[in-house]
Design an enzyme around this catalytic site. Structure first.
Site, PDB file in Angstrom:
ATOM      1  N   SER A  13      28.123  71.742  -4.781  1.00  0.00           N
ATOM      2  CA  SER A  13      26.843  72.055  -5.423  1.00  0.00           C
ATOM      3  C   SER A  13      26.926  71.883  -6.930  1.00  0.00           C
ATOM      4  CB  SER A  13      26.485  73.510  -5.118  1.00  0.00           C
ATOM      5  OG  SER A  13      25.414  73.929  -5.930  1.00  0.00           O
ATOM      6  N   TYR A  64      29.844  81.835  -5.994  1.00  0.00           N
ATOM      7  CA  TYR A  64      29.487  80.649  -5.204  1.00  0.00           C
ATOM      8  C   TYR A  64      29.915  79.378  -5.930  1.00  0.00           C
ATOM      9  CZ  TYR A  64      26.263  77.023  -3.393  1.00  0.00           C
ATOM     10  OH  TYR A  64      25.710  75.862  -2.898  1.00  0.00           O
ATOM     11  N   LYS A  69      32.809  76.535  -4.994  1.00  0.00           N
ATOM     12  CA  LYS A  69      32.550  75.091  -4.851  1.00  0.00           C
ATOM     13  C   LYS A  69      33.508  74.293  -5.738  1.00  0.00           C
ATOM     14  CE  LYS A  69      29.173  74.899  -1.842  1.00  0.00           C
ATOM     15  NZ  LYS A  69      29.457  74.356  -0.488  1.00  0.00           N
TER      16      LYS A  69
HETATM   17  N1  LIG Z   1      20.010  72.964  -0.107  1.00  0.00           N
HETATM   18  C1  LIG Z   1      20.371  72.937  -1.374  1.00  0.00           C
HETATM   19  O1  LIG Z   1      19.531  72.961  -2.294  1.00  0.00           O
HETATM   20  C2  LIG Z   1      21.836  72.816  -1.748  1.00  0.00           C
HETATM   21  C3  LIG Z   1      22.160  72.653  -3.101  1.00  0.00           C
HETATM   22  C4  LIG Z   1      23.494  72.513  -3.474  1.00  0.00           C
HETATM   23  C5  LIG Z   1      24.480  72.539  -2.502  1.00  0.00           C
HETATM   24  N2  LIG Z   1      24.145  72.725  -1.189  1.00  0.00           N
HETATM   25  C6  LIG Z   1      25.237  72.772  -0.218  1.00  0.00           C
HETATM   26  O2  LIG Z   1      24.903  71.994   0.918  1.00  0.00           O
HETATM   27  C7  LIG Z   1      25.479  72.593   2.086  1.00  0.00           C
HETATM   28  C8  LIG Z   1      24.398  72.810   3.128  1.00  0.00           C
HETATM   29  O3  LIG Z   1      23.358  73.552   2.544  1.00  0.00           O
HETATM   30  P1  LIG Z   1      21.953  73.742   3.285  1.00  0.00           P
HETATM   31  O4  LIG Z   1      20.936  74.006   2.251  1.00  0.00           O
HETATM   32  O5  LIG Z   1      21.770  72.673   4.265  1.00  0.00           O
HETATM   33  O6  LIG Z   1      22.281  75.144   4.020  1.00  0.00           O
HETATM   34  P2  LIG Z   1      21.575  75.928   5.203  1.00  0.00           P
HETATM   35  O7  LIG Z   1      20.365  75.233   5.720  1.00  0.00           O
HETATM   36  O8  LIG Z   1      21.468  77.345   4.766  1.00  0.00           O
HETATM   37  O9  LIG Z   1      22.694  75.815   6.332  1.00  0.00           O
HETATM   38  C9  LIG Z   1      23.904  76.468   6.153  1.00  0.00           C
HETATM   39  C10 LIG Z   1      24.763  76.175   7.351  1.00  0.00           C
HETATM   40  O10 LIG Z   1      25.974  76.906   7.180  1.00  0.00           O
HETATM   41  C11 LIG Z   1      26.181  77.694   8.336  1.00  0.00           C
HETATM   42  N3  LIG Z   1      26.808  78.961   7.985  1.00  0.00           N
HETATM   43  C12 LIG Z   1      26.301  79.966   7.232  1.00  0.00           C
HETATM   44  N4  LIG Z   1      27.185  80.976   7.179  1.00  0.00           N
HETATM   45  C13 LIG Z   1      28.262  80.573   7.913  1.00  0.00           C
HETATM   46  C14 LIG Z   1      29.487  81.184   8.259  1.00  0.00           C
HETATM   47  N5  LIG Z   1      29.802  82.406   7.848  1.00  0.00           N
HETATM   48  N6  LIG Z   1      30.354  80.483   9.040  1.00  0.00           N
HETATM   49  C15 LIG Z   1      30.047  79.251   9.479  1.00  0.00           C
HETATM   50  N7  LIG Z   1      28.885  78.626   9.206  1.00  0.00           N
HETATM   51  C16 LIG Z   1      28.009  79.297   8.422  1.00  0.00           C
HETATM   52  C17 LIG Z   1      24.818  77.933   8.935  1.00  0.00           C
HETATM   53  O11 LIG Z   1      25.010  78.205  10.316  1.00  0.00           O
HETATM   54  P3  LIG Z   1      24.016  79.157  11.193  1.00  0.00           P
HETATM   55  O12 LIG Z   1      22.619  78.878  10.700  1.00  0.00           O
HETATM   56  O13 LIG Z   1      24.273  78.671  12.569  1.00  0.00           O
HETATM   57  O14 LIG Z   1      24.444  80.570  10.958  1.00  0.00           O
HETATM   58  C18 LIG Z   1      24.130  76.611   8.653  1.00  0.00           C
HETATM   59  O15 LIG Z   1      24.424  75.679   9.656  1.00  0.00           O
HETATM   60  C19 LIG Z   1      26.180  73.860   1.629  1.00  0.00           C
HETATM   61  O16 LIG Z   1      27.545  73.624   1.448  1.00  0.00           O
HETATM   62  C20 LIG Z   1      25.511  74.164   0.290  1.00  0.00           C
HETATM   63  O17 LIG Z   1      26.349  74.894  -0.565  1.00  0.00           O
HETATM   64  C21 LIG Z   1      22.849  72.861  -0.791  1.00  0.00           C
END
Ligand SMILES: NC(=O)c1ccc[n+]([C@@H]2O[C@H](COP(=O)([O-])OP(=O)(O)OC[C@H]3O[C@@H](n4cnc5c(N)ncnc54)[C@H](OP(=O)(O)O)[C@@H]3O)[C@@H](O)[C@H]2O)c1
Length: 248
Positions: free
Chosen positions: A138, A151, A155
């Site tokens: 991130s 967080y 990362k």
């Molecule tokens: N979206 C953004 O704006 C953004 C920005 C910067 C970086 N990122 C990074 O991109 C990645 C995906 O983000 P996203 O926005 O797609 O996230 P998201 O929709 O919240 O999905 C998070 C995923 O992680 C899983 N998860 C959560 N807690 C967990 C745990 N304790 N053990 C195992 N799995 C767990 C969830 O599984 P369940 O739902 O099945 O519990 C879900 O599949 C992350 O690494 C995040 O840091 C996202």
């Protein structure tokens, strides 16, 4: 090609699963609380003629990692995408208000669990002389984010892990890179107004925020045979708005 994608039950992970499947890969996704959402992703891939499975993995419970990898079987590519978000909202808690337990929990889930995950898949990749590992990071790490820093710190630890691994495993055909997401539009509700999203988009090079599918395309490239010899790199998606002080 068999890919293991952690956190494939929603958002970027789900989009990445679909992208790999459409490229002909067999996909195993992990879920934590979202068994139904994961089943929906598997169903969608199967309806499109692809091969997919879902296994449970909890980053907070390290005992679930080896069984999840064993259930998945040998993997050619690992996308370490799952995240335990922790307390990251800007200004919600001052830095000195974040308890040691929260620091430990964020590191335990987002750093140590990913190291253990790599340890579980790497021997097979080395044996076969081929592997691709992508850590999803991130912009909050590099640019900072007002509010608690656990967080972003976690990362940044993945960046160090990727660089170390690239040197460790490159001779065995395993390429390791980091895909850095900026603010990415997913189906998850977020407490950010449309005005704020527009303001962030205006500070990006392309004046738009990436979608989960945009990130999926980047991850698919880094984590497939199309990536022939790129390793140890930190690749920033265009949604990263941090270094944009020159934009009016
Ligand atoms: N979206 C953004 O704006 C953004 C920005 C910067 C970086 N990122 C990074 O991109 C990645 C995906 O983000 P996203 O926005 O797609 O996230 P998201 O929709 O919240 O999905 C998070 C995923 O992680 C899983 N998860 C959560 N807690 C967990 C745990 N304790 N053990 C195992 N799995 C767990 C969830 O599984 P369940 O739902 O099945 O519990 C879900 O599949 C992350 O690494 C995040 O840091 C996202």
């Amino acid at each position: 090609m068999h890919v293991l994608i952690t956190g494939g039950s929603s958002g970027i992970g789900a989009a990445t699963a679909l992208a790999y499947a459409r490229a002909g890969a067999r996909v195993t996704i992990t879920y934590n609380t979202g068994a139904d959402r994961a089943a929906g992703v598997v169903k969608r891939i199967e309806e499109e003629g692809g091969q997919a499975a879902a296994v449970h993995l909890d980053l907070e419970d390290h005992a679930t990692i080896a069984p999840a990898v064993a259930q998945a079987g040998e993997v050619d590519a690992l996308v370490a995408n799952a995240v335990r978000w922790g307390t990251i909202m800007p200004n919600s808690v001052p830095f000195e208000g974040v308890p040691a337990a929260e620091w430990s929990a964020v590191m335990h889930a987002n750093v140590v669990a990913n190291a253990l995950l790599v340890q579980a898949v790497l021997p097979g990749m080395r044996r076969r002389g081929f592997g691709r590992i992508v850590f999803v990071s991130s912009g909050a790490g590099e640019e900072g984010l007002p509010g608690p820093g656990a967080y972003g710190t976690a990362k940044m630890a993945l960046h160090g892990m990727a660089r170390a691994l690239a040197w460790d495993a490159g001779k065995d055909g395993v390429l390791v890179n980091v895909a850095v997401a900026g603010l990415t539009l997913t189906e998850r509700e977020r407490p950010v107004s449309q005005e704020a999203l527009d303001a962030i988009a205006a500070r990006t090079p392309t004046r738009r925020l990436s979608t989960a599918e945009d990130m999926a395309a980047l991850i698919l490239f880094l984590g497939s045979a199309a990536n022939r010899n790129l390793t140890g790199e930190i690749i920033r998606d265009g949604s990263n708005a941090g270094r944009s002080s020159h934009v009016a």
